[in-house]
Scaffold this motif. Sequence first.
Motif, PDB file in Angstrom:
ATOM      1  N   THR A 240       0.724  -1.204  -0.012  1.00 37.87           N
ATOM      2  CA  THR A 240       0.023   0.022   0.070  1.00 37.87           C
ATOM      3  C   THR A 240       0.859   1.154  -0.278  1.00 37.87           C
ATOM      4  N   ALA A 241       0.307   2.333  -0.382  1.00 38.24           N
ATOM      5  CA  ALA A 241       0.834   3.676  -0.294  1.00 38.24           C
ATOM      6  C   ALA A 241       1.354   4.226   0.926  1.00 38.24           C
ATOM      7  N   ALA A 242       0.381   3.806   1.873  1.00 39.97           N
ATOM      8  CA  ALA A 242       0.518   4.466   3.417  1.00 39.97           C
ATOM      9  C   ALA A 242       1.663   3.409   4.003  1.00 39.97           C
ATOM     10  N   GLY A 243       1.735   2.111   3.616  1.00 44.83           N
ATOM     11  CA  GLY A 243       2.913   0.916   4.013  1.00 44.83           C
ATOM     12  C   GLY A 243       4.255   1.593   3.707  1.00 44.83           C
ATOM     13  N   ARG A 244       4.088   1.958   2.256  1.00 45.01           N
ATOM     14  CA  ARG A 244       5.385   2.647   1.603  1.00 45.01           C
ATOM     15  C   ARG A 244       6.094   3.799   2.372  1.00 45.01           C
ATOM     16  N   THR A 245       5.190   4.686   2.801  1.00 50.69           N
ATOM     17  CA  THR A 245       5.265   5.907   3.299  1.00 50.69           C
ATOM     18  C   THR A 245       5.748   5.875   4.915  1.00 50.69           C
ATOM     19  N   LEU A 246       5.052   4.917   5.610  1.00 45.93           N
ATOM     20  CA  LEU A 246       5.080   4.976   7.155  1.00 45.93           C
ATOM     21  C   LEU A 246       5.585   3.787   7.687  1.00 45.93           C
ATOM     22  N   VAL A 247       5.763   2.690   6.925  1.00 45.08           N
ATOM     23  CA  VAL A 247       6.218   1.373   7.790  1.00 45.08           C
ATOM     24  C   VAL A 247       7.578   0.899   7.047  1.00 45.08           C
ATOM     25  N   LEU A 248       7.603   1.010   5.618  1.00 41.16           N
ATOM     26  CA  LEU A 248       8.876   0.648   4.979  1.00 41.16           C
ATOM     27  C   LEU A 248       9.986   1.365   5.253  1.00 41.16           C
ATOM     28  N   PRO A 249      10.082   2.789   5.578  1.00 41.35           N
ATOM     29  CA  PRO A 249      11.323   3.421   5.860  1.00 41.35           C
ATOM     30  C   PRO A 249      11.538   3.090   7.475  1.00 41.35           C
ATOM     31  N   LEU A 250      10.922   2.704   8.206  1.00 41.50           N
ATOM     32  CA  LEU A 250      11.278   2.526   9.317  1.00 41.50           C
ATOM     33  C   LEU A 250      11.928   0.906   9.359  1.00 41.50           C
ATOM     34  N   ILE A 251      11.486   0.115   8.495  1.00 45.94           N
ATOM     35  CA  ILE A 251      12.439  -1.177   8.578  1.00 45.94           C
ATOM     36  C   ILE A 251      13.795  -0.926   7.857  1.00 45.94           C
ATOM     37  N   THR A 252      13.689  -0.072   6.918  1.00 46.14           N
ATOM     38  CA  THR A 252      15.074   0.041   5.928  1.00 46.14           C
ATOM     39  C   THR A 252      15.926   1.017   7.038  1.00 46.14           C
ATOM     40  N   ALA A 253      15.338   1.787   7.918  1.00 45.27           N
ATOM     41  CA  ALA A 253      16.299   2.528   8.768  1.00 45.27           C
ATOM     42  C   ALA A 253      16.723   1.756  10.102  1.00 45.27           C
ATOM     43  N   PHE A 254      15.863   0.958  10.676  1.00 44.30           N
ATOM     44  CA  PHE A 254      16.302   0.229  11.971  1.00 44.30           C
ATOM     45  C   PHE A 254      16.389  -1.170  11.981  1.00 44.30           C
ATOM     46  N   VAL A 255      15.851  -2.102  10.796  1.00 46.78           N
ATOM     47  CA  VAL A 255      15.833  -3.377  11.035  1.00 46.78           C
ATOM     48  C   VAL A 255      17.542  -3.819  10.811  1.00 46.78           C
ATOM     49  N   PRO A 256      18.282  -4.213  11.772  1.00 47.91           N
ATOM     50  CA  PRO A 256      19.719  -4.842  11.229  1.00 47.91           C
ATOM     51  C   PRO A 256      19.807  -5.806  10.379  1.00 47.91           C
ATOM     52  N   ASP A 257      20.836  -5.781   9.567  1.00 47.39           N
ATOM     53  CA  ASP A 257      21.199  -7.123   8.600  1.00 47.39           C
ATOM     54  C   ASP A 257      21.038  -8.439   9.264  1.00 47.39           C
ATOM     55  N   TRP A 258      21.569  -8.501  10.569  1.00 44.01           N
ATOM     56  CA  TRP A 258      21.568  -9.711  11.144  1.00 44.01           C
ATOM     57  C   TRP A 258      19.919 -10.306  11.311  1.00 44.01           C
ATOM     58  N   TYR A 259      19.197  -9.429  11.574  1.00 48.07           N
ATOM     59  CA  TYR A 259      17.749  -9.977  11.538  1.00 48.07           C
ATOM     60  C   TYR A 259      17.440 -10.441  10.023  1.00 48.07           C
ATOM     61  N   VAL A 260      17.579  -9.686   9.005  1.00 47.12           N
ATOM     62  CA  VAL A 260      17.283 -10.117   7.694  1.00 47.12           C
ATOM     63  C   VAL A 260      18.041 -11.450   7.353  1.00 47.12           C
ATOM     64  N   ALA A 261      19.035 -11.675   8.131  1.00 45.68           N
ATOM     65  CA  ALA A 261      19.886 -12.842   7.805  1.00 45.68           C
ATOM     66  C   ALA A 261      19.164 -13.954   8.425  1.00 45.68           C
ATOM     67  N   GLN A 262      18.784 -13.902   9.675  1.00 50.44           N
ATOM     68  CA  GLN A 262      17.864 -14.932  10.453  1.00 50.44           C
ATOM     69  C   GLN A 262      16.599 -15.246   9.581  1.00 50.44           C
ATOM     70  N   ALA A 263      16.117 -14.237   9.108  1.00 46.37           N
ATOM     71  CA  ALA A 263      14.746 -14.435   8.209  1.00 46.37           C
ATOM     72  C   ALA A 263      15.303 -15.456   7.131  1.00 46.37           C
ATOM     73  N   LEU A 264      16.374 -15.182   6.571  1.00 46.64           N
ATOM     74  CA  LEU A 264      16.608 -16.158   5.403  1.00 46.64           C
ATOM     75  C   LEU A 264      16.868 -17.556   5.837  1.00 46.64           C
ATOM     76  N   ASP A 265      17.143 -17.862   6.810  1.00 50.77           N
ATOM     77  CA  ASP A 265      17.464 -19.207   7.634  1.00 50.77           C
ATOM     78  C   ASP A 265      15.894 -19.887   7.395  1.00 50.77           C
ATOM     79  N   LYS A 266      14.891 -19.078   7.695  1.00 52.44           N
ATOM     80  CA  LYS A 266      13.548 -19.532   7.793  1.00 52.44           C
ATOM     81  C   LYS A 266      12.976 -19.923   6.302  1.00 52.44           C
ATOM     82  N   VAL A 267      13.415 -19.210   5.170  1.00 54.91           N
ATOM     83  CA  VAL A 267      13.277 -19.462   3.936  1.00 54.91           C
ATOM     84  C   VAL A 267      13.933 -20.721   3.504  1.00 54.91           C
ATOM     85  N   PHE A 268      15.096 -21.070   4.166  1.00 55.11           N
ATOM     86  CA  PHE A 268      15.982 -22.269   3.786  1.00 55.11           C
ATOM     87  C   PHE A 268      15.561 -23.479   4.431  1.00 55.11           C
TER      88      PHE A 268
END
Length: 309
Positions: free
Chosen positions: A168-196
């Motif tokens: 959504t446009a609201a998600g792009r404006t309000l939510v996604l910037p927070l994820i880009t700004a503050f979610v650390p790479d190690w958290y994304v790496a952990q999420a990758l393990d769930k995909v694997f």
Amino acid sequence: MCLALSLVAGAVVWRSASREAIAEATYPPEGQILDVDGIAIHAVVSGKGPDVVLIHGSSGNTRDMTFALAPILAGSYRVIVFDRPGLGYSESFNPDGETIVEQAKILQKAAELLGAEKPIVAGQSYGGSVALAWAVTRPNNLSGLVLIAPAAIPWETPLDAFNTIGATAAGRTLVLPLITAFVPDWYVAQALDKVFAPQIAPDGYTDHFGPGLTSRRASMHANAKQRANLLAEVTELQPRYKEINVPTEIVHGTADATVGLGWHSDRLIEQIPGAELIELEGIGHMPQVVAAPEVAAAIDRAADRAGLR
């Protein structure tokens, strides 16, 4: 209060842009940027031989395919790996989300620009949906089809909350910037393990893949829109699978909990004339990484059946 909110919003935008710049500096394009009808498409080319196109899945980029599978194939083929539109370094061109048919069209044109008029087309997960759309809508522009854990049969589970909001446009404006700004790479790496799962991402994969590229605002928004539209697109495409007339190999792990073998490939095999299914015992959703030799072997079989070797 308004001033304080403006300052916070400004800080989030600044931090998001800063982290995106760091990600792009750390993980620059691996290949060349093609101009395809005015749209920038990133392509990585390696090897010599019959042409093979590799198409990555959701939230991915070329680096998913260049970690393990492309290097194996480059010994026998000319391998072309694309970033799908809106992801990696390929440009988004549909504000409503690029359809799988649109993506197949632009990637086929990009392949043709590189001299690959009838490649073997291989796609994983969402990329498998794009590969199916290529085979159905551009049947004269491929020699064989390899589907790796493809999202192929209309499903009943709802879209997850993250992609529902992110589309959504609201998600792009309000939510996604927070994820880009503050979610650390190690958290994304952990999420990758769930995909694997039940495997984990192998050593070196995360550093090669570049989690920061996935966490950019525009990439997450493009991916979410595509995911939000996928079910309707697959539902529309499915009745035409019977039209596919090139050698088709399907590779799917028996332990895939993301795109289930029983729901998708076990049904798909009955809908594509002459298709062959290879079940990988105990393998999850990422065979192109954890079972790359087996996937390469499926591409070899498609090439042999197509008379390319």
